[in-house]
Scaffold this active site. Structure first.
Site, PDB file in Angstrom:
ATOM      1  CB  SER A   1      11.575  39.062  28.488  1.00 35.32           C
ATOM      2  OG  SER A   1      12.348  39.676  28.671  1.00 35.32           O
TER       3      SER A   1
ATOM      4  CE1 TYR B   1      12.127  39.494  22.911  1.00 35.48           C
ATOM      5  CE2 TYR B   1      12.243  41.370  25.260  1.00 35.48           C
ATOM      6  CZ  TYR B   1      12.728  40.238  24.948  1.00 35.48           C
ATOM      7  OH  TYR B   1      13.628  39.138  25.543  1.00 35.48           O
TER       8      TYR B   1
HETATM    9  N1  LIG Z   1      19.873  39.797  27.302  1.00 35.92           N
HETATM   10  C1  LIG Z   1      18.628  40.196  28.743  1.00 35.92           C
HETATM   11  O1  LIG Z   1      18.995  41.118  28.695  1.00 35.92           O
HETATM   12  C2  LIG Z   1      17.553  39.414  27.800  1.00 35.92           C
HETATM   13  C3  LIG Z   1      17.011  40.452  28.944  1.00 35.92           C
HETATM   14  C4  LIG Z   1      15.228  38.935  28.490  1.00 35.92           C
HETATM   15  C5  LIG Z   1      15.397  38.211  27.766  1.00 35.92           C
HETATM   16  N2  LIG Z   1      16.155  37.686  27.136  1.00 35.92           N
HETATM   17  C6  LIG Z   1      16.173  36.199  27.227  1.00 35.92           C
HETATM   18  O2  LIG Z   1      16.832  35.529  26.480  1.00 35.92           O
HETATM   19  C7  LIG Z   1      17.065  34.512  25.628  1.00 35.92           C
HETATM   20  C8  LIG Z   1      18.798  34.612  25.194  1.00 35.92           C
HETATM   21  O3  LIG Z   1      19.140  35.621  24.629  1.00 35.92           O
HETATM   22  P1  LIG Z   1      20.810  36.450  24.604  1.00 35.92           P
HETATM   23  O4  LIG Z   1      20.327  37.616  26.171  1.00 35.92           O
HETATM   24  O5  LIG Z   1      21.622  35.568  25.223  1.00 35.92           O
HETATM   25  O6  LIG Z   1      21.113  36.828  24.142  1.00 35.92           O
HETATM   26  P2  LIG Z   1      22.388  36.282  22.696  1.00 35.92           P
HETATM   27  O7  LIG Z   1      23.128  36.300  23.345  1.00 35.92           O
HETATM   28  O8  LIG Z   1      21.872  38.075  21.072  1.00 35.92           O
HETATM   29  O9  LIG Z   1      21.700  35.384  21.610  1.00 35.92           O
HETATM   30  C9  LIG Z   1      19.788  35.183  20.960  1.00 35.92           C
HETATM   31  C10 LIG Z   1      20.284  33.781  20.328  1.00 35.92           C
HETATM   32  O10 LIG Z   1      19.390  34.303  19.846  1.00 35.92           O
HETATM   33  C11 LIG Z   1      19.303  33.586  18.460  1.00 35.92           C
HETATM   34  N3  LIG Z   1      18.498  33.782  17.129  1.00 35.92           N
HETATM   35  C12 LIG Z   1      17.646  35.104  16.746  1.00 35.92           C
HETATM   36  N4  LIG Z   1      16.830  34.160  15.841  1.00 35.92           N
HETATM   37  C13 LIG Z   1      16.894  33.081  15.732  1.00 35.92           C
HETATM   38  C14 LIG Z   1      16.709  32.124  14.868  1.00 35.92           C
HETATM   39  N5  LIG Z   1      15.324  33.030  13.913  1.00 35.92           N
HETATM   40  N6  LIG Z   1      16.735  31.840  14.318  1.00 35.92           N
HETATM   41  C15 LIG Z   1      17.924  30.548  15.507  1.00 35.92           C
HETATM   42  N7  LIG Z   1      18.035  31.667  16.380  1.00 35.92           N
HETATM   43  C16 LIG Z   1      17.679  32.416  16.497  1.00 35.92           C
HETATM   44  C17 LIG Z   1      20.305  34.602  17.712  1.00 35.92           C
HETATM   45  O11 LIG Z   1      21.572  33.551  17.095  1.00 35.92           O
HETATM   46  P3  LIG Z   1      22.449  34.284  15.969  1.00 35.92           P
HETATM   47  O12 LIG Z   1      23.286  34.808  17.002  1.00 35.92           O
HETATM   48  O13 LIG Z   1      22.567  33.606  14.924  1.00 35.92           O
HETATM   49  O14 LIG Z   1      21.567  36.019  15.727  1.00 35.92           O
HETATM   50  C18 LIG Z   1      21.288  33.782  19.182  1.00 35.92           C
HETATM   51  O15 LIG Z   1      22.008  32.693  19.126  1.00 35.92           O
HETATM   52  C19 LIG Z   1      16.089  35.172  24.434  1.00 35.92           C
HETATM   53  O16 LIG Z   1      15.338  34.129  24.171  1.00 35.92           O
HETATM   54  C20 LIG Z   1      16.356  36.435  24.609  1.00 35.92           C
HETATM   55  O17 LIG Z   1      15.054  37.538  24.516  1.00 35.92           O
HETATM   56  C21 LIG Z   1      17.185  38.486  27.137  1.00 35.92           C
END
Ligand SMILES: NC(=O)c1ccc[n+]([C@@H]2O[C@H](COP(=O)([O-])OP(=O)(O)OC[C@H]3O[C@@H](n4cnc5c(N)ncnc54)[C@H](OP(=O)(O)O)[C@@H]3O)[C@@H](O)[C@H]2O)c1
Length: 250
Positions: free
Chosen positions: A143, A156
Site C-alpha cells: 500500500s 497498517y
Molecule cells: N482498497 C484500498 O483502498 C487499498 C489501498 C491500498 C492497499 N490495499 C490492499 O489491497 C489488498 C486487497 O484489498 P481490497 O481493497 O481488494 O479489499 P477487500 O475487497 O476488502 O479484500 C480484502 C481481502 O482480504 C481477505 N482477508 C482478510 N483477512 C484475511 C485472512 N486472515 N485470511 C485470508 N484472507 C483474508 C478478505 O477476506 P474476507 O472476505 O473473508 O474478509 C478479503 O478477501 C489488501 O492487501 C489491501 O491492504 C487496498
C-alpha cells in the site's frame, strides 16, 4: 504443433475486490487459476465467475492466512495442482482501526499478523519453489500507506512498509534465479475495505486497480503504484523533511 499450455496463477485472497478483478483479466486469457480465500461461499462465487469468463481451470482452497502452519500445505497444493506456477499474487489484507490498535496489544499484533506475518508465512515456501524452478513472477499487494508513517494509520503502514522492505530483499535474491518480484502499491480503491471512508477524487474503482495490477505483473514491474498517479504523490510525501512532516495532522 500442440497449443501453448495456459499460464498457471495462484491468487491468495482471491475474494478481494482488487484481486478478483485481476483474476478476471487472467481468466479472459484462458489461464489456469488456483484461488484461496477465507469465506467458502464468496470463494465459490469468484471461482464460478472466472470459469464463465474463460479460465481453463479453477481450483479453490479455503485458507485463513493467519493459520501459518496451513500456509505451507496450501502452497504445496497450489504448486502441485497444475505442475508448478507461473504467477503468484498475494492480495489479502485488512485495514485495522488505528485507535483500537493503540488501545490494545491484541488488536495491534493481529493487524501486523494479517498484513505482514501471514504474507511471510506464504512467501517463504512459495519463494523457495519459484527459486528452484528458476521461472515466474511473485506479486504482492502492499500500500502507499507503507511509504511513510502517519498518525492516522501507522500500524497498517508499518505492516505494509515492512512488507515492502521484505519484497525488496526477495527481488534482489530472486533476480539471480530469473524470478520477478512485483510490489503493488494501491492508493485509495473503492472496495469493501474502504467502505467506511469518504469517497474523493483520488479513489479508483476496483476494476481499474485490478487491471493495473494485471498489467504490472505481465510487464514484470519492480514497483507499481496503482493507479500510476500515486507515484508522484508519494514522491512528494516522502520528500517532506521529518521535522516538517511530524507537525502535520495526517
Ligand atoms: N482498497 C484500498 O483502498 C487499498 C489501498 C491500498 C492497499 N490495499 C490492499 O489491497 C489488498 C486487497 O484489498 P481490497 O481493497 O481488494 O479489499 P477487500 O475487497 O476488502 O479484500 C480484502 C481481502 O482480504 C481477505 N482477508 C482478510 N483477512 C484475511 C485472512 N486472515 N485470511 C485470508 N484472507 C483474508 C478478505 O477476506 P474476507 O472476505 O473473508 O474478509 C478479503 O478477501 C489488501 O492487501 C489491501 O491492504 C487496498
Amino acid at each position: 504443433m500442440p497449443p501453448e499450455p495456459s499460464i498457471r496463477v495462484l491468487v491468495v485472497g482471491a475474494t478481494s475486490a482488487i484481486a478478483a478483478e485481476t483474476a478476471r483479466a487472467y481468466a479472459a486469457g484462458g489461464a489456469r487459476l488456483f484461488l484461496t480465500g477465507r469465506n467458502p461461499d464468496r470463494l465459490a462465487a469468484v471461482a464460478a465467475d472466472l470459469r464463465v469468463r474463460g479460465a481453463a481451470a479453477v481450483e479453490t482452497v479455503v485458507l485463513d492466512a493467519t493459520d501459518h502452519r496451513r500456509c505451507e500445505a496450501v502452497v504445496e497444493a497450489a504448486w502441485s495442482a497444475f505442475g508448478g506456477l507461473d504467477v503468484a499474487l498475494i492480495a489479502h489484507g485488512v485495514l485495522p482501526d488505528q485507535a483500537r490498535c493503540q488501545a490494545s496489544v491484541t488488536e495491534a499484533v493481529a493487524a501486523l499478523d494479517v498484513n505482514f506475518t501471514s504474507v511471510v508465512a506464504l512467501l517463504t515456501p512459495l519463494v523457495n519453489r519459484f527459486e528452484a524452478a528458476r521461472h515466474g513472477c511473485i506479486a504482492v499487494i502492499t500500500s502507499v500507506a507503507g511509504d511513510r508513517g502517519r498518525q492516522s494509520n501507522y500500524v497498517y503502514g508499518a505492516a505494509k512498509g515492512g512488507l515492502d522492505r521484505f519484497l525488496q530483499g526477495l527481488r534482489n535474491r530472486l533476480y539471480h534465479a530469473g524470478v520477478a518480484v512485483v510490489t503493488l502499491k494501491p492508493g485509495f480503491v473503492d472496495t469493501p475495505m474502504t467502505a467506511g471512508l469518504k469517497r474523493g477524487p483520488l479513489f479508483a474503482s476496483a476494476r481499474r486497480a485490478g487491471r493495473a495490477v494485471h498489467r504490472a505483473i505481465e510487464r514484470r514491474r519492480d514497483v507499481a503504484y496503482v493507479p500510476w498517479f500515486w507515484r508522484p504523490i508519494m514522491w512528494l510525501i516522502r520528500a517532506l523533511p521529518e521535522f516538517v512532516f511530524k507537525r502535520l495532522r495526517l
